[in-house]
Design a protein around this motif. Sequence first.
Motif, PDB file in Angstrom:
ATOM      1  N   LEU A 119       0.827  -1.106  -0.075  1.00 36.17           N
ATOM      2  CA  LEU A 119      -0.153   0.041  -0.174  1.00 36.17           C
ATOM      3  C   LEU A 119       0.640   1.125   0.334  1.00 36.17           C
ATOM      4  O   LEU A 119       2.438   1.132   0.902  1.00 36.17           O
ATOM      5  CB  LEU A 119      -0.816  -0.012   1.470  1.00 36.17           C
ATOM      6  N   PRO A 120       0.686   2.447  -0.817  1.00 36.88           N
ATOM      7  CA  PRO A 120       1.580   3.668  -0.841  1.00 36.88           C
ATOM      8  C   PRO A 120       1.170   4.272   0.379  1.00 36.88           C
ATOM      9  O   PRO A 120       0.226   3.901   0.978  1.00 36.88           O
ATOM     10  CB  PRO A 120       0.276   4.339  -1.778  1.00 36.88           C
ATOM     11  N   ALA A 121       2.379   4.680   1.100  1.00 35.65           N
ATOM     12  CA  ALA A 121       2.032   4.982   2.361  1.00 35.65           C
ATOM     13  C   ALA A 121       0.685   6.388   2.678  1.00 35.65           C
ATOM     14  O   ALA A 121       0.190   6.442   3.214  1.00 35.65           O
ATOM     15  CB  ALA A 121       3.370   5.701   2.527  1.00 35.65           C
ATOM     16  N   ASP A 122       1.314   7.445   1.597  1.00 36.47           N
ATOM     17  CA  ASP A 122      -0.258   7.393   1.787  1.00 36.47           C
ATOM     18  C   ASP A 122      -1.307   7.621   1.855  1.00 36.47           C
ATOM     19  O   ASP A 122      -1.969   7.799   2.902  1.00 36.47           O
ATOM     20  CB  ASP A 122      -0.322   9.093   0.650  1.00 36.47           C
ATOM     21  N   ILE A 123      -1.496   6.273   1.701  1.00 38.99           N
ATOM     22  CA  ILE A 123      -2.898   5.787   1.461  1.00 38.99           C
ATOM     23  C   ILE A 123      -2.921   4.903   2.825  1.00 38.99           C
ATOM     24  O   ILE A 123      -4.125   4.911   4.053  1.00 38.99           O
ATOM     25  CB  ILE A 123      -2.911   4.604   0.370  1.00 38.99           C
ATOM     26  N   GLU A 149      -5.675   6.017   5.479  1.00 40.50           N
ATOM     27  CA  GLU A 149      -7.120   4.720   6.151  1.00 40.50           C
ATOM     28  C   GLU A 149      -6.612   4.585   7.555  1.00 40.50           C
ATOM     29  O   GLU A 149      -7.277   3.512   8.345  1.00 40.50           O
ATOM     30  CB  GLU A 149      -6.680   3.509   4.931  1.00 40.50           C
ATOM     31  N   ASN A 150      -5.356   4.999   8.479  1.00 46.26           N
ATOM     32  CA  ASN A 150      -4.957   4.554   9.299  1.00 46.26           C
ATOM     33  C   ASN A 150      -4.628   3.177   9.212  1.00 46.26           C
ATOM     34  O   ASN A 150      -5.385   2.142  10.314  1.00 46.26           O
ATOM     35  CB  ASN A 150      -5.611   4.878  10.499  1.00 46.26           C
ATOM     36  N   ARG A 198      -8.518  -6.648   3.655  1.00 47.22           N
ATOM     37  CA  ARG A 198      -9.113  -6.380   2.358  1.00 47.22           C
ATOM     38  C   ARG A 198      -8.875  -5.263   1.474  1.00 47.22           C
ATOM     39  O   ARG A 198      -9.365  -5.474   0.233  1.00 47.22           O
ATOM     40  CB  ARG A 198     -10.786  -6.052   3.412  1.00 47.22           C
ATOM     41  N   PHE A 199      -9.182  -3.896   2.513  1.00 42.86           N
ATOM     42  CA  PHE A 199      -8.841  -2.629   1.038  1.00 42.86           C
ATOM     43  C   PHE A 199      -7.845  -2.734   0.312  1.00 42.86           C
ATOM     44  O   PHE A 199      -7.295  -2.611  -0.485  1.00 42.86           O
ATOM     45  CB  PHE A 199      -7.928  -1.556   2.208  1.00 42.86           C
ATOM     46  N   GLN A 200      -6.190  -4.258   0.847  1.00 43.65           N
ATOM     47  CA  GLN A 200      -5.247  -3.868  -0.014  1.00 43.65           C
ATOM     48  C   GLN A 200      -6.112  -4.900  -1.206  1.00 43.65           C
ATOM     49  O   GLN A 200      -5.456  -4.960  -2.502  1.00 43.65           O
ATOM     50  CB  GLN A 200      -4.043  -4.922   1.219  1.00 43.65           C
ATOM     51  N   GLU A 201      -6.328  -5.721  -1.166  1.00 44.50           N
ATOM     52  CA  GLU A 201      -7.147  -6.690  -1.678  1.00 44.50           C
ATOM     53  C   GLU A 201      -7.959  -6.177  -3.136  1.00 44.50           C
ATOM     54  O   GLU A 201      -7.872  -6.051  -4.490  1.00 44.50           O
ATOM     55  CB  GLU A 201      -7.943  -7.660  -1.462  1.00 44.50           C
ATOM     56  N   VAL A 249     -15.349   0.048  -0.039  1.00 41.00           N
ATOM     57  CA  VAL A 249     -14.488   0.108   0.108  1.00 41.00           C
ATOM     58  C   VAL A 249     -13.837  -0.334  -1.101  1.00 41.00           C
ATOM     59  O   VAL A 249     -13.329   0.298  -1.646  1.00 41.00           O
ATOM     60  CB  VAL A 249     -13.733  -1.561   0.655  1.00 41.00           C
ATOM     61  N   ILE A 250     -14.166  -0.885  -2.336  1.00 39.86           N
ATOM     62  CA  ILE A 250     -14.279  -1.343  -3.539  1.00 39.86           C
ATOM     63  C   ILE A 250     -14.444   0.378  -4.731  1.00 39.86           C
ATOM     64  O   ILE A 250     -13.383   0.838  -4.884  1.00 39.86           O
ATOM     65  CB  ILE A 250     -15.245  -2.241  -4.614  1.00 39.86           C
ATOM     66  N   ALA A 251     -15.102   1.113  -4.047  1.00 36.99           N
ATOM     67  CA  ALA A 251     -14.678   2.674  -4.654  1.00 36.99           C
ATOM     68  C   ALA A 251     -14.002   2.754  -4.393  1.00 36.99           C
ATOM     69  O   ALA A 251     -13.341   3.930  -4.723  1.00 36.99           O
ATOM     70  CB  ALA A 251     -16.368   3.224  -4.379  1.00 36.99           C
ATOM     71  N   ARG A 252     -13.705   3.179  -2.868  1.00 37.59           N
ATOM     72  CA  ARG A 252     -12.438   4.004  -2.803  1.00 37.59           C
ATOM     73  C   ARG A 252     -11.396   3.743  -3.303  1.00 37.59           C
ATOM     74  O   ARG A 252     -10.400   4.292  -4.015  1.00 37.59           O
ATOM     75  CB  ARG A 252     -11.782   4.315  -0.546  1.00 37.59           C
ATOM     76  N   ALA A 253     -11.059   2.098  -3.573  1.00 38.69           N
ATOM     77  CA  ALA A 253      -9.900   1.295  -3.968  1.00 38.69           C
ATOM     78  C   ALA A 253      -9.948   2.243  -5.112  1.00 38.69           C
ATOM     79  O   ALA A 253      -8.606   1.761  -5.426  1.00 38.69           O
ATOM     80  CB  ALA A 253      -9.921   0.067  -3.167  1.00 38.69           C
ATOM     81  N   ARG A 254     -11.112   1.846  -5.787  1.00 35.21           N
ATOM     82  CA  ARG A 254     -10.719   1.718  -6.919  1.00 35.21           C
ATOM     83  C   ARG A 254     -10.734   3.759  -8.081  1.00 35.21           C
ATOM     84  O   ARG A 254      -9.840   3.625  -8.681  1.00 35.21           O
ATOM     85  CB  ARG A 254     -12.667   1.813  -8.170  1.00 35.21           C
ATOM     86  N   GLU A 255     -11.191   4.059  -6.687  1.00 31.02           N
ATOM     87  CA  GLU A 255     -10.903   6.094  -7.479  1.00 31.02           C
ATOM     88  C   GLU A 255      -9.269   6.217  -6.559  1.00 31.02           C
ATOM     89  O   GLU A 255      -8.169   6.517  -8.021  1.00 31.02           O
ATOM     90  CB  GLU A 255     -11.372   6.402  -5.951  1.00 31.02           C
ATOM     91  N   ASP A 256      -8.783   5.216  -5.955  1.00 32.46           N
ATOM     92  CA  ASP A 256      -7.265   5.390  -5.442  1.00 32.46           C
ATOM     93  C   ASP A 256      -6.039   5.029  -6.752  1.00 32.46           C
ATOM     94  O   ASP A 256      -5.338   4.959  -6.980  1.00 32.46           O
ATOM     95  CB  ASP A 256      -6.416   4.245  -3.856  1.00 32.46           C
ATOM     96  N   ALA A 257      -7.260   3.665  -6.972  1.00 33.65           N
ATOM     97  CA  ALA A 257      -6.047   3.143  -8.019  1.00 33.65           C
ATOM     98  C   ALA A 257      -6.425   3.566  -9.760  1.00 33.65           C
ATOM     99  O   ALA A 257      -5.116   3.425 -10.127  1.00 33.65           O
ATOM    100  CB  ALA A 257      -6.612   1.522  -8.446  1.00 33.65           C
ATOM    101  N   GLN A 258      -7.389   3.946  -9.781  1.00 34.72           N
ATOM    102  CA  GLN A 258      -7.421   5.210 -10.516  1.00 34.72           C
ATOM    103  C   GLN A 258      -6.040   6.476 -10.957  1.00 34.72           C
ATOM    104  O   GLN A 258      -5.499   6.445 -11.878  1.00 34.72           O
ATOM    105  CB  GLN A 258      -8.738   5.661 -10.902  1.00 34.72           C
ATOM    106  N   ARG A 259      -6.136   6.701 -10.113  1.00 33.87           N
ATOM    107  CA  ARG A 259      -5.033   7.450  -9.673  1.00 33.87           C
ATOM    108  C   ARG A 259      -3.936   7.512  -9.815  1.00 33.87           C
ATOM    109  O   ARG A 259      -2.796   8.167 -10.054  1.00 33.87           O
ATOM    110  CB  ARG A 259      -5.419   8.652  -8.323  1.00 33.87           C
ATOM    111  N   ILE A 260      -3.136   6.454  -8.698  1.00 30.22           N
ATOM    112  CA  ILE A 260      -2.308   5.668  -9.264  1.00 30.22           C
ATOM    113  C   ILE A 260      -1.364   5.234 -11.021  1.00 30.22           C
ATOM    114  O   ILE A 260      -0.907   5.863 -11.286  1.00 30.22           O
ATOM    115  CB  ILE A 260      -1.856   4.532  -8.076  1.00 30.22           C
ATOM    116  N   VAL A 261      -2.640   4.838 -11.826  1.00 30.29           N
ATOM    117  CA  VAL A 261      -1.881   4.209 -13.085  1.00 30.29           C
ATOM    118  C   VAL A 261      -1.643   5.046 -13.677  1.00 30.29           C
ATOM    119  O   VAL A 261      -1.361   5.339 -13.911  1.00 30.29           O
ATOM    120  CB  VAL A 261      -3.095   2.713 -13.379  1.00 30.29           C
ATOM    121  N   GLY A 262      -3.122   6.621 -13.803  1.00 30.56           N
ATOM    122  CA  GLY A 262      -2.915   7.458 -14.322  1.00 30.56           C
ATOM    123  C   GLY A 262      -2.230   8.346 -14.325  1.00 30.56           C
ATOM    124  O   GLY A 262      -1.552   8.624 -15.204  1.00 30.56           O
ATOM    125  N   LEU A 263      -1.087   8.402 -12.905  1.00 29.79           N
ATOM    126  CA  LEU A 263      -0.005   9.269 -12.901  1.00 29.79           C
ATOM    127  C   LEU A 263       0.960   7.831 -13.760  1.00 29.79           C
ATOM    128  O   LEU A 263       2.344   8.142 -13.549  1.00 29.79           O
ATOM    129  CB  LEU A 263       0.420   9.660 -11.562  1.00 29.79           C
TER     130      LEU A 263
END
Length: 755
Positions: free
Chosen positions: A202-206, A210-211, A239-242, A712-726
Amino acid sequence: MSAELELALERRIGKRSAAVIEKHLGITTVGELLNYFPRRYLSRGELTPISEVPRDEEVTLIARVVSSSTRAMRARRGSLTDVVITDDAGAATAKGGGSGARAGTLKISFFNGYRAKAELLPGRRAMFSGKVTMFGGTLGLTNPDFLLLDEDPDTPGLDPEKLAAMPIPVYPATAKLTSWSIQKVISTLLETVELGDLEDPLPADIAARENFLPVGEAYRLIHAPETQPDWQRARDRFRFQEALVLQSALARRRAQLASEEATARRPVPNGLLAAFDRQLPFTLTAGQAAVGKTLSGELSQDSPMNRLLQGEVGSGKTIVALRAMLQVVDSGGQAALLAPTEVLAAQHSESIRRTLGPLVRDGLLAGGDAAVGVDGVQVTLLTGSMPTAARKQAMLDAASGTAGIVIGTHALLSENVSFYDLGLIVVDEQHRFGVEQRDALRAKARKPPHLLVMTATPIPRTVAMTVFGDLETSVLDELPAGRAPISTHIVGLAENPAWAARIWSRSREEIDSGHQVYVVCPKIGTDDDGDFSPGEAEPSGAEVESDSAGRELASVTAVVEHLKEEPALAGVPLAPLHGRQDAVLKSETMASFTTNQVKLLVSTTVIEVGVDVHNATLMVILDADRFGISQLHQLRGRVGRGGLPGTCLLVTTLEPGHPSRRRLDAVAATTDGFELSQEDLKLRREGDILGASQSGGRSTLRLLRVLEHEDVIARAREDAQRIVGLDPQLLAHPVLAAAIDEYLNPEKEAFLERG
Ligand code: ADP
Ligand code: MG
């Protein structure tokens, strides 16, 4: 990925333990075993409610011994020890179950159970592992493994209160390897691995946002928690990692697909599509027009379209797909339509030819119909069971480009089928086609073709994001005018045996008023389990729990025999249809039914999808409890198609209130496919959600449940989109990238790499 995780297990837990783990769990590395998570946790201080323990599978439960007795066996040497255990639910009337003291007890038999005799004394508590079965009206366990809890040597010095609260992890166990043996090996592993050194996918910022616990700490707490919050925090993290790993994989695939170069297939002014629209006997629904516009726009781009089209049975997806195919043919390309079964492929071919009418060009005879002013398109059927000569010709037509539209089954995936210029692939009824198969087809084109996937199984948003995360989604949410409602009734033969005869007189009434009837059975003959064409995934009916009662299920052959003698149906032409018949017979039977010569068709689920006979108004599904919700919904969609109201009878011999009848209640209660698919997911057991057919194997989701964890899925999807986008290659996230590779099985990985 940390090198540590890839290390061979024997380096950390020794050769012997490693060999046992490999033999029983197929696990060979440190990372795999760390990721072998408990399925749930028992509370050391609480007994497991026996009524909730699933039958006929390996379970682990905690119970208290009530009594024990040993006697010599009569027929052979040795002794038999009977132990009765309880969950105390029988005594605790406060629970108010009302089902009496029997509810919470279970009888265990040990053959030569010397240890059981010595240790399982009344009053003692122990953990048991084995298969719970119903025998002669009582629940029982035979020769289970057990572990006394009161004198557990693993936890010296803990104060009793803390000990009682301590969760016991329950691992997916096997008959030969108990949960506590697995736990023991994993606790060794936790001591020998440098958990603090593990790198975090997991990227450190995420993780900070998420604590989350650090990854090493999370591994420790998911396997060896001291309190309930311990494992909950650890599980939330994994779960979030998954979710993030999965969504990143999908985002990466989407990015790769989008960056590919496809051939733009722009509409032409006076082509086939225009001629087709002019001759269409109805106007498109607003939804069809809108989706059509989207598809047309995407086909005109030089990056490949990757789209999922969802729409109820009868919502008119085929027309939408056909118009897209015509646009591609107009621009000089070919289109392939892939159906899940041969019957369906043949049906598609027939109905597409019928719909195209004069726009079909046949062989070398006519270069299109002069009256319509355009060149026609050749529609070619190509299936595995076609006679060799015909198949060779079809293959030749596909390869030379003579065939504009090629319709087939998975036979189109076979290596010796090639296309001249494949521009569009349409996959009908996605739930039978995995990602790998889609990819095999994509490989048929020189440049990546456009892809349209159609499904009539409504897919909740999170499932779409998870299973079809690599596709954009369109929905057809209205039915064309003239669709009549279908009324669905449960025919419970257990409570009303007399209704059995009524079914057939009802069928007769339908036939006498000029209509036709489908009768669907769960089996072909009296000695088989169903009807699957080769290469097809098992329909969900097969997932339904096994019939321990051993009742005889309706089979096509037996029902046909029976109906021939049925007075109410005297003189009615009826015919069987199932997957084990040869292709010629099948298509002849379908043709006789389509042309109303056969009035009553007795079949398996081969008619589940796509089959379109407008005159059929009644569907009788025998032993309907053997089918899954979406299957029943698909099946009943076969009637009520021609503006005539449809009726569906769900026949069952199960008692009212039987768990399997809940599916029937759900199907009878609504015709809203989306509502049903939510219900379906709820009623299915975990792990079935992605289904074997979706993932090409067992479900790949472990901690994630697509309905429960939407956020969880929706949040992870946003993160993933941002990470892969960059960072499309995930260069800055090597551990995440490695986790993706690790997570996906090798075949899946292959599709990701290939893109
Ligand atoms: P699906 O594949 O989504 O189940 P089909 O494409 O087979 O649905 O369409 C079901 C029936 O409705 C077909 O007979 C088709 O010709 C007809 N149909 C499709 N679109 C329309 C429309 N806009 N108006 C009237 N009938 C339509
Ligand atoms: Mg269809």
